[in-house]
Scaffold this active site. Sequence first.
Site, PDB file in Angstrom:
ATOM      1  N   LYS A  89     -14.411 -18.623  32.022  1.00  6.92           N
ATOM      2  CA  LYS A  89     -14.320 -17.290  32.624  1.00  6.92           C
ATOM      3  C   LYS A  89     -12.918 -16.934  33.099  1.00  6.92           C
ATOM      4  CE  LYS A  89     -19.068 -16.308  33.891  1.00  6.92           C
ATOM      5  NZ  LYS A  89     -19.826 -17.513  33.462  1.00  6.92           N
ATOM      6  N   GLU A 111     -18.620  -7.708  39.876  1.00  7.52           N
ATOM      7  CA  GLU A 111     -20.005  -8.032  40.187  1.00  7.52           C
ATOM      8  C   GLU A 111     -20.201  -9.503  39.871  1.00  7.52           C
ATOM      9  OE1 GLU A 111     -19.085  -7.055  37.199  1.00  7.52           O
ATOM     10  OE2 GLU A 111     -20.095  -8.620  36.040  1.00  7.52           O
ATOM     11  N   SER A 377     -18.549 -24.648  27.296  1.00  5.11           N
ATOM     12  CA  SER A 377     -18.087 -23.510  28.097  1.00  5.11           C
ATOM     13  C   SER A 377     -17.801 -23.841  29.556  1.00  5.11           C
ATOM     14  CB  SER A 377     -19.090 -22.364  28.010  1.00  5.11           C
ATOM     15  OG  SER A 377     -20.376 -22.786  28.414  1.00  5.11           O
TER      16      SER A 377
END
Length: 393
Positions: A89, A111, A377
């Site tokens: 991310k 968010e 990930s």
Amino acid sequence: MNYNVDEKGYYGEFGGAYIPEMLYPNVEELRENYLKVIAEPDFQKEFNQLLKDYVGRPSPLYFAKRLSEKYNTKIYLKREDLNHTGAHKINNTIGQILMAQRLGKTRIIAETGAGQHGVATATVCALMGLECIVYMGEIDIARQAPNVARMKMLGAKVVAALSGSRTLKDATNEAIRDWINNPVDTHYIIGSAIGPHPYPDMVTRFQAIVSEEIKWQLKEQIGRENPDYVVACIGGGSNAAGTYYHYLHEPDVGIIAVEAAGLGIDSGESAATSVLGKEGIIHGCKTLLMQTKDGQITEPYSISAGLDYPGVGPMHAHLAKTGRAEFVSITDDDAMNAGLELSKLEGIIPAIETSHALAMFKYKTFKPDDVVVVNLSGRGDKDLQNYIDYFKI
Ligand SMILES: *Cc1c(COP(=O)(O)O)cnc(C)c1O
């Protein structure tokens, strides 16, 4: 067939920008500028420098010998779990904070559901000294205390969304409301390859570093840039988009997308959007999403918070519809077992999201010479309690 976004912001029939009029100036400003800004040498220099010195890129491409032996094929793991903050991310939040600065923004909103994207956003805001407000459902704030504490330590303000189911979609609504009220000084950092155009394409470009590195790393290790398959789990689809990006138009590379089946596709408790989803509009784009007959969004379910999303990015909807990618759905149980298996075979504890991608090997057989690259990930630290409860460790 083109798998990239077109000038109008569509991937085939999916994508676009379905937004309220009040949001139009913000999204339009971004759309007009994002490609120009990304192409600037100064932007590229700062982006790549931060990816190297702050995130720790390039992330290794690791040949998983024992896992490969178990499944009788050649498995390589792209180690996004080794990035600063523990997942892919951060690639996106670094890109977007630099974009926000170039557009003269001083206030950042985001968010978050489980808090992973909130932490990645709060991290880059601390890095750049920008004000950071993270919207989070009241229920999620209670469930994800460690990530709330992280965001606060990083200087972010965490605002509870008190409406609806008090989870991710309500937090998203609050963030959109905030953006409408603060159009001039605020940038909204969306955390996946979703949202109105240009977000899916912009996020994909920031995550594309993953497949860019896989290409030269494979070349270095096995003498060719293309594997036979690339595999990634899909929540909104950002780590997958980055893993696939440079292989989309390479027909010799198979693309495998792994979704969360939760308690089972037919259980009513799932997040397998490509199977259960119908065309609709969610968070500003036309895509596949799980909905009732009347078009109300269905609450998704997955044991992994990061895959617990009722839609899928428009690029992936297009890949599913055209058959370019093969979609597989994996239950909670299979994912948890695959996470334990990787831990025992390779000494790597993966995030539960990632465990879904790994569980695919149980159902799909590869040739002994196939080279299969799985995007790892994220790391499993955040999921330790879940693993403990599940396996009664
Ligand atoms: C958030 C997250 C995901 C899912 O998000 P995508 O946008 O689909 O990549 C997958 N894995 C990890 C470790 C995550 O934190």
